[in-house]
Enzyme design. Sequence first.
Site, PDB file in Angstrom:
ATOM      1  N   GLY A 147      51.535  51.490  26.091  1.00  0.00           N
ATOM      2  CA  GLY A 147      50.228  51.101  25.595  1.00  0.00           C
ATOM      3  C   GLY A 147      50.252  49.766  24.867  1.00  0.00           C
ATOM      4  N   TYR A 176      47.920  51.822  43.935  1.00  0.00           N
ATOM      5  CA  TYR A 176      49.045  52.721  43.650  1.00  0.00           C
ATOM      6  C   TYR A 176      50.173  51.967  42.960  1.00  0.00           C
ATOM      7  CZ  TYR A 176      47.081  56.525  46.373  1.00  0.00           C
ATOM      8  OH  TYR A 176      46.281  57.533  46.825  1.00  0.00           O
ATOM      9  N   GLU A 229      50.389  38.968  25.501  1.00  0.00           N
ATOM     10  CA  GLU A 229      51.133  40.182  25.826  1.00  0.00           C
ATOM     11  C   GLU A 229      51.998  39.898  27.046  1.00  0.00           C
ATOM     12  OE1 GLU A 229      48.651  43.520  27.006  1.00  0.00           O
ATOM     13  OE2 GLU A 229      50.414  44.588  27.754  1.00  0.00           O
ATOM     14  N   LYS A 286      64.259  60.337  17.438  1.00  0.00           N
ATOM     15  CA  LYS A 286      65.426  59.475  17.583  1.00  0.00           C
ATOM     16  C   LYS A 286      65.057  57.989  17.551  1.00  0.00           C
ATOM     17  CE  LYS A 286      68.616  62.570  17.981  1.00  0.00           C
ATOM     18  NZ  LYS A 286      69.571  62.666  16.853  1.00  0.00           N
ATOM     19  N   LYS A 290      64.683  53.550   7.896  1.00  0.00           N
ATOM     20  CA  LYS A 290      65.894  53.438   8.707  1.00  0.00           C
ATOM     21  C   LYS A 290      65.718  52.337   9.760  1.00  0.00           C
ATOM     22  CE  LYS A 290      68.671  56.513  11.606  1.00  0.00           C
ATOM     23  NZ  LYS A 290      68.707  57.877  12.148  1.00  0.00           N
ATOM     24  N   CYS A 301      29.986  49.321  44.713  1.00  0.00           N
ATOM     25  CA  CYS A 301      30.575  48.458  45.727  1.00  0.00           C
ATOM     26  C   CYS A 301      30.743  49.229  47.040  1.00  0.00           C
ATOM     27  CB  CYS A 301      31.870  47.838  45.219  1.00  0.00           C
ATOM     28  SG  CYS A 301      32.197  46.268  46.056  1.00  0.00           S
ATOM     29  N   LEU A 302      31.983  49.587  47.434  1.00  0.00           N
ATOM     30  CA  LEU A 302      32.122  50.351  48.674  1.00  0.00           C
ATOM     31  C   LEU A 302      31.289  51.633  48.586  1.00  0.00           C
ATOM     32  CD1 LEU A 302      33.684  50.491  51.429  1.00  0.00           C
ATOM     33  CD2 LEU A 302      35.248  52.050  50.273  1.00  0.00           C
ATOM     34  N   HIS A 331      30.180  45.356  40.272  1.00  0.00           N
ATOM     35  CA  HIS A 331      30.979  46.303  39.496  1.00  0.00           C
ATOM     36  C   HIS A 331      30.522  46.310  38.039  1.00  0.00           C
ATOM     37  CE1 HIS A 331      34.217  47.063  42.494  1.00  0.00           C
ATOM     38  NE2 HIS A 331      33.800  45.896  42.961  1.00  0.00           N
ATOM     39  N   GLU A 371      31.208  48.362  35.873  1.00  0.00           N
ATOM     40  CA  GLU A 371      32.270  48.899  34.986  1.00  0.00           C
ATOM     41  C   GLU A 371      33.067  47.803  34.291  1.00  0.00           C
ATOM     42  OE1 GLU A 371      32.252  48.967  38.269  1.00  0.00           O
ATOM     43  OE2 GLU A 371      34.253  48.891  39.175  1.00  0.00           O
TER      44      GLU A 371
HETATM   45  N1  GLN Z   1      35.514  46.865  51.003  1.00  0.00           N
HETATM   46  C1  GLN Z   1      34.195  46.495  50.585  1.00  0.00           C
HETATM   47  C2  GLN Z   1      33.947  45.014  50.734  1.00  0.00           C
HETATM   48  O1  GLN Z   1      34.854  44.234  50.831  1.00  0.00           O
HETATM   49  C3  GLN Z   1      33.934  46.944  49.159  1.00  0.00           C
HETATM   50  C4  GLN Z   1      34.845  46.340  48.141  1.00  0.00           C
HETATM   51  C5  GLN Z   1      34.870  47.064  46.826  1.00  0.00           C
HETATM   52  O2  GLN Z   1      34.527  48.247  46.754  1.00  0.00           O
HETATM   53  N2  GLN Z   1      35.294  46.403  45.785  1.00  0.00           N
HETATM   54  O3  GLN Z   1      32.815  44.594  50.764  1.00  0.00           O
END
Ligand code: GLN
Length: 555
Positions: free
Chosen positions: A17, A55, A161, A207, A243, A400-401, A531, A533
């Site tokens: 973190g 991943y 960082e 530890k 310590k 998006c997608l 996006h 988010e």
């Molecule tokens: N694959 C889709 C595109 O390129 C959506 C991309 C995404 O979800 N960021 O338009």
Amino acid sequence: MDTKYIFVTGGVVSSLGKGIISASIGKLLQARGYKVTIQKFDPYINIDPGTLNPYEHGECYVTEDGMETDLDLGHYERFTGIRTTRHNSITTGRIYKTVIDRERHGDYLGKTIQVVPHITDEIKRRMLRAPLNPPKGEGNGFDSPLPLENPGEAFDFVITEVGGTIGDIESAPFMEAIRQLRWQLGRDAVCVHLTYVPYLKAADELKTKPTQHSVKELQGMGIQPDILVLRTERHLDDSMRLKVASFCNVDLECVVQSEDMPSIYEVPVSMQRQGLDAAILRKIGIPVGETPAMQPWHTFLQKQRNATREVHIGLVGKYDLQDAYKSIRESLNLAGIYNDVKAKLHFVNSEEITTENVAGKLEGLQGIVVCPGFGQRGIEGKIIAAEYTRNNDIPTFGICLGMQMMVIEFARNVLGYKDANSAEMDDRTPHNVIDMMEEQKTITQMGGTMRLGAYECELKEGSRAAEAYGAVADSSLMIKERHRHRYEFNNKYREEYEAKGMKCVGVNPAANLVEIVEIPEKKWYIGAQFHPEYSSTVLNPHPLFMSFVKACLEK
Ligand code: GLN
């Protein structure tokens, strides 16, 4: 005040973190009135994480200026509200690219180019956020030099960082750069080292040895940490801290512990309680002054503690790992808290969704987010989920997608184009309701070539989206949101969609690209090409997530 530099490194193991600690330091210094920025240096060779599979490295976070970056920048922005840029996310690949391009350009005048000093100098330059020097470097297309005025000067504190763990071969040049900078900058630089104190159950003991070894390793590279942050699952008493302090040549008040917290947003407060920010200021020689109250942050934490009622939301996507949808998860958590509920997020693997089992898979969910992504895998499940929630009027948020899959579903099941698809999945479909953007058609290079970063979007008056963003009744509203895509809603079909009830309520005025679709007759059925988010922060939760969670709570 001259800019001060804080370096944050990690030892013993990864995933401690460091990003949260860096973001917390940023937050605490900001609360004291300082102008702060936080940057991440990653030791891998990719130019940026944009081409990395989630991943490998979790979510790819996108800055307003269109840089594909490490997900830690998301923490930085959510904690501090700072808008980061392409200068806040650097990789070994980018460092080498700059040096190699300059070598080809003849900038080094016949010198042998070496890791030390050329690579380390370039790392130092970026850590200091200094312009390319000599100004002969005209930039190399991808990585244009920083603006000529020193952007570092604008900040009181630059927090850097470094990704990875001490001892990694690949982070050695970064450590050497930090060693040199500390020497050069004297008291204007502080090193914070994060380590892990494991608890051995059989011995019932905590530890400190791994921490001692980790600090030794740092010292071996010529870096004496000023401050140690010890990650631990159990409380460390003062004798433990003492310590560590005495074995590592660190003041006792500079040994801080980072215990497991019920929420990452408790971390800044815990750090402040232990005086981490005060210790940094003392090291630098700045009068510490009063401890800031951070009232809005505490109000948020109180809300979070009080939010015990749950809202169950499904994340329909193909990546079954926490970090792949990091910003979406955090945005939902934050929107939950501001709606006085605890968001319980359930991952629903879209590869496993079929028409037969969709009802069971989505049972008990009060709303779903159809997640972003690339490629064929798992898309049919997303389409089935979108159909199910549309027919059953369950709040649905496509991102998006995810938005593109809502659009395809509508084409197949309402407009009657059974073979409707995105050109990304099937470039021969006669009904390409999602098509490649015009400017993308000539691009062959991967990496940084999508439509990236913040673009304007005009919200249609009276739409649910406009209402969510707080538009004055019956007026449109211009917003700006971040993008990362190659494909778009095909305007050829716009009228058909509108006529059958899916409205294009957000449009980019410059390019006439559809950015938001919604079905107004449903409770909450909205897809966004951008996006949202990426721009949700702790003190400013995103309006679309706020409105979505609110709708999930309505019976
Ligand atoms: N694959 C889709 C595109 O390129 C959506 C991309 C995404 O979800 N960021 O338009």
